[in-house]
Design a protein around this motif. Sequence first.
Motif, PDB file in Angstrom:
ATOM      1  N   UNK B  45       0.820  -1.213   0.000  1.00 33.66           N
ATOM      2  CA  UNK B  45       0.000   0.000   0.000  1.00 33.66           C
ATOM      3  C   UNK B  45       0.854   1.263   0.000  1.00 33.66           C
ATOM      4  N   UNK B  46       1.884   1.258   0.823  1.00 36.86           N
ATOM      5  CA  UNK B  46       2.679   2.483   0.946  1.00 36.86           C
ATOM      6  C   UNK B  46       3.640   2.651  -0.231  1.00 36.86           C
ATOM      7  N   UNK B  47       4.388   1.590  -0.519  1.00 34.69           N
ATOM      8  CA  UNK B  47       5.471   1.753  -1.492  1.00 34.69           C
ATOM      9  C   UNK B  47       5.026   1.538  -2.931  1.00 34.69           C
ATOM     10  N   UNK B  48       4.135   0.590  -3.140  1.00 35.02           N
ATOM     11  CA  UNK B  48       3.696   0.336  -4.521  1.00 35.02           C
ATOM     12  C   UNK B  48       2.591   1.298  -4.941  1.00 35.02           C
ATOM     13  N   UNK B  49       1.645   1.511  -4.032  1.00 35.69           N
ATOM     14  CA  UNK B  49       0.435   2.231  -4.415  1.00 35.69           C
ATOM     15  C   UNK B  49       0.348   3.638  -3.841  1.00 35.69           C
ATOM     16  N   UNK B  50       1.282   3.980  -2.975  1.00 36.33           N
ATOM     17  CA  UNK B  50       1.342   5.355  -2.465  1.00 36.33           C
ATOM     18  C   UNK B  50       0.165   5.749  -1.589  1.00 36.33           C
ATOM     19  N   UNK B  51      -0.364   4.797  -0.844  1.00 41.01           N
ATOM     20  CA  UNK B  51      -1.524   5.082   0.001  1.00 41.01           C
ATOM     21  C   UNK B  51      -1.099   5.521   1.397  1.00 41.01           C
ATOM     22  N   UNK B  52      -2.022   6.233   2.041  1.00 43.81           N
ATOM     23  CA  UNK B  52      -1.824   6.648   3.429  1.00 43.81           C
ATOM     24  C   UNK B  52      -2.456   5.595   4.326  1.00 43.81           C
ATOM     25  N   UNK B  53      -1.632   4.908   5.096  1.00 38.61           N
ATOM     26  CA  UNK B  53      -2.156   3.884   6.001  1.00 38.61           C
ATOM     27  C   UNK B  53      -1.419   4.016   7.323  1.00 38.61           C
ATOM     28  N   UNK B  54      -2.176   4.108   8.397  1.00 35.54           N
ATOM     29  CA  UNK B  54      -1.627   4.484   9.692  1.00 35.54           C
ATOM     30  C   UNK B  54      -1.842   3.374  10.712  1.00 35.54           C
ATOM     31  N   UNK B  55      -0.791   3.125  11.513  1.00 38.46           N
ATOM     32  CA  UNK B  55      -0.923   2.177  12.619  1.00 38.46           C
ATOM     33  C   UNK B  55      -0.706   2.907  13.934  1.00 38.46           C
ATOM     34  N   UNK B  56      -1.409   2.486  14.952  1.00 42.73           N
ATOM     35  CA  UNK B  56      -1.288   3.147  16.254  1.00 42.73           C
ATOM     36  C   UNK B  56      -0.561   2.219  17.227  1.00 42.73           C
ATOM     37  N   UNK B  57       0.375   2.750  17.915  1.00 39.41           N
ATOM     38  CA  UNK B  57       1.204   1.927  18.806  1.00 39.41           C
ATOM     39  C   UNK B  57       0.397   1.328  19.961  1.00 39.41           C
ATOM     40  N   UNK B  58      -0.714   1.974  20.293  1.00 36.83           N
ATOM     41  CA  UNK B  58      -1.492   1.511  21.445  1.00 36.83           C
ATOM     42  C   UNK B  58      -2.652   0.592  21.080  1.00 36.83           C
ATOM     43  N   UNK B  59      -2.679   0.144  19.831  1.00 38.99           N
ATOM     44  CA  UNK B  59      -3.731  -0.792  19.455  1.00 38.99           C
ATOM     45  C   UNK B  59      -3.546  -2.105  20.202  1.00 38.99           C
ATOM     46  N   UNK B  60      -4.655  -2.694  20.635  1.00 36.59           N
ATOM     47  CA  UNK B  60      -4.596  -3.973  21.357  1.00 36.59           C
ATOM     48  C   UNK B  60      -5.445  -5.011  20.630  1.00 36.59           C
ATOM     49  N   UNK B  61      -5.527  -6.174  21.224  1.00 37.83           N
ATOM     50  CA  UNK B  61      -6.470  -7.183  20.713  1.00 37.83           C
ATOM     51  C   UNK B  61      -7.884  -6.601  20.684  1.00 37.83           C
ATOM     52  N   UNK B  62      -8.696  -7.101  19.761  1.00 35.96           N
ATOM     53  CA  UNK B  62     -10.118  -6.719  19.763  1.00 35.96           C
ATOM     54  C   UNK B  62     -10.883  -7.576  20.747  1.00 35.96           C
ATOM     55  N   UNK B  63     -10.238  -8.596  21.244  1.00 29.38           N
ATOM     56  CA  UNK B  63     -10.789  -9.588  22.191  1.00 29.38           C
ATOM     57  C   UNK B  63     -11.710 -10.598  21.511  1.00 29.38           C
ATOM     58  N   UNK B  64     -11.654 -10.645  20.193  1.00 30.44           N
ATOM     59  CA  UNK B  64     -12.527 -11.564  19.443  1.00 30.44           C
ATOM     60  C   UNK B  64     -12.311 -13.022  19.793  1.00 30.44           C
ATOM     61  N   UNK B  65     -11.063 -13.429  19.985  1.00 30.23           N
ATOM     62  CA  UNK B  65     -10.798 -14.828  20.327  1.00 30.23           C
ATOM     63  C   UNK B  65     -11.462 -15.162  21.657  1.00 30.23           C
ATOM     64  N   UNK B  66     -11.345 -14.238  22.613  1.00 30.18           N
ATOM     65  CA  UNK B  66     -11.983 -14.450  23.912  1.00 30.18           C
ATOM     66  C   UNK B  66     -13.490 -14.482  23.797  1.00 30.18           C
ATOM     67  N   UNK B  67     -14.012 -13.576  22.976  1.00 31.03           N
ATOM     68  CA  UNK B  67     -15.474 -13.512  22.797  1.00 31.03           C
ATOM     69  C   UNK B  67     -15.992 -14.807  22.173  1.00 31.03           C
ATOM     70  N   UNK B  68     -15.332 -15.241  21.111  1.00 35.76           N
ATOM     71  CA  UNK B  68     -15.809 -16.447  20.427  1.00 35.76           C
ATOM     72  C   UNK B  68     -15.487 -17.722  21.202  1.00 35.76           C
TER      73      UNK B  68
END
Lengths: 344, 356
Positions: B45-68
Amino acid sequence: MATDGQKKVVVIGGGIAGMEAAAQLARMGYDTTIVEKQARTGGNVANWDHLFPEGRLAGEVVQQLYQKLSPVRIITGSSVKKADMLEGQYILTLADGSVLTTDALVVSTGFRTFDAHRKEEYGYGIYDRVITSADLEGMLNEHQPLFPGRHKGPRRVAFIHCVGSRDEKVGNRYCSKACCAMAVKQASKVKELYPDAEVYCFYMDLRMFDRRYEQMYLDAQAKSGVNFIRGRLSEASEDLQGRLVIKAEDTLMSKPLKMTVDMLVLMVGMEPASGARSVAEMLKIPVGHDGFFNATNELLEANCSGTPGVFLAGTCTGPKTIPETIADARAAATAADAYLRKKS
Amino acid sequence: MKLAGKKRIWADYQKEIPQDNYFYVRSCIRQNFFPASEVTFLRILRQELGKDIYEHIHHTTCSGIGYHSDVIPLETTMTVVARQFALMTEAGYENYACSCITSFGLYSEILETWKHFPEVLEKVRRDLKAATGREFEVPKHLAHASDIIYKMRHEIASRARYKLVNRYTGQPLRVVEHIGCHYSKMFPSKGVGGAEYPYVLAGMVEAWGGEVVDYPERRHCCGFGFRQYLVQANRGYSVANTQKKFESMAPFKPDMIITNCPGCPYFLDRWQYVIAEMEGKTYGENGFGIPVFTYEEVAGLVLGYDPWDLGLQVHQTAVEPILDKMGVAYNPEKKYLGKDGQNLGHPETPAYSKVY
């Protein structure tokens, strides 16, 4: 041609209900016109091959109804686009711009078969050997071979009941009433044509409500050798040879089931005809959640729409068998007659 | 099979996928299973297609595994998810893109819940505020990362160095596409192509020159199915499910499998080794297994990335048969060298499945 003082009735829809209602009204002395959107009368039944329970040819039944229509004016390939009330009469504008005046209307817009594409998991329109009950009627009617191709061995056919009926997922909670008996009829016919074939009916429960249907069901098992499995189909797919692999649960045995078949017949239910809603809006006919028309009193005035001079006949108020449809059409004609007598 | 019939369904299940500006969240487990897939997605996305894509350092699990797995209640999960949305809101993004299929299904479920029960959304807002002081906006768009690669598939094809074509025969590679259950089985309208004949991966395969294989057990679970695997006593079900799929697809002689779920490629890949050890049976050509890939890995191969930079050396089922068929250049000597050039060590040679 109307004579002076002769009251007029327009019947919207020229299926078997419209044909029978029109014939009865003409017999009662009314100047009667059928407006049918298709190029011919007879509706869905004209597409069928033979009819349960006794196997009468559908074409003969439709022809018999047609013969009673000689005093009736029939306009095919058209539909009512506008309805205005003026001095106790309806002024109807048809699709071609022509105008009809009438003292009463019988609405018999009928049904369309459920679009089996919507049950995506059954593969209709994707896998070659998945057909509907309506398709099978057409094939039988035209004497087409059911199993074209080089393979000569015994064939296996599965009929799936309740496709588009009693199915919350597609939004149709109601039973389509005629499909169980139709499946038994078609399954028996396949066995008659192909005695070596293995034929299976997958059902939820069999609704054999007519006094002759139960015998037809027993004969299908004892005489024709049709197998009945209580369980719904979950999915269909195609194997390397193009045969269909189906999965279901046999709920009497409490076991999952996988079977390879040469043909899958989907017993499509009834839905309100495609133009029914616009007719309802035009004539202010109440419509239920399922899209079928609601009568003012379903027990005692099942043919009255609530709109003065507008009467309901046949499957526009819900799924019916052919005898029920004919009886309902006669009742609608009687109700229209009572209204017109009172009016004059 | 009538392709026109499938196209009819595909036309009914198209979703709006944003063109740019994504807030990207990784999966809990994918980096362990297929370590370069997510970084490859970002690279494309960034290098081939030149898109803006952002990651946040404080992202955690969504807890989906625990939920399911029935260890975390939905209310807790919704508040955790609300916190992820708060991170997106604080970063100034509206397009939420997730790597994990279970997360995607969970986000879809929660967004639908909030849509139909706005009082639940208001309660979650209050709970999040009380717990963290954060506030959030509901994403304008939710996309799975495979939706984005699907959307960009023709741009990737236009930059392709290799195609999904057998260079020895000139024929399209025969590709089994396997969709994660949580992609569209719960909400068919949220997935490209719907639930029964999903198009998200099939579209990539077609665009990159391959041919999709339909087979009777195509819809069947890969064998992950949380309770089949997480409960140790149930693992026999897991491998049995995988075996059922391979027995069904094998007669169609697929060259490879492409997937869009964290669990599916893992189980389809690893269980082939287990089945070979247990039954002495392999499903690919000449004693090999059928190579299994993530869609990012396939996109990376098509774009000409080094297979070892794509992490293909950690696959248990050998990938070299596909590399050879596609004509992908690779150095076998570097297969087990780390990024720093150090030897990572060699896995033991299995008894039955062939490896290079």
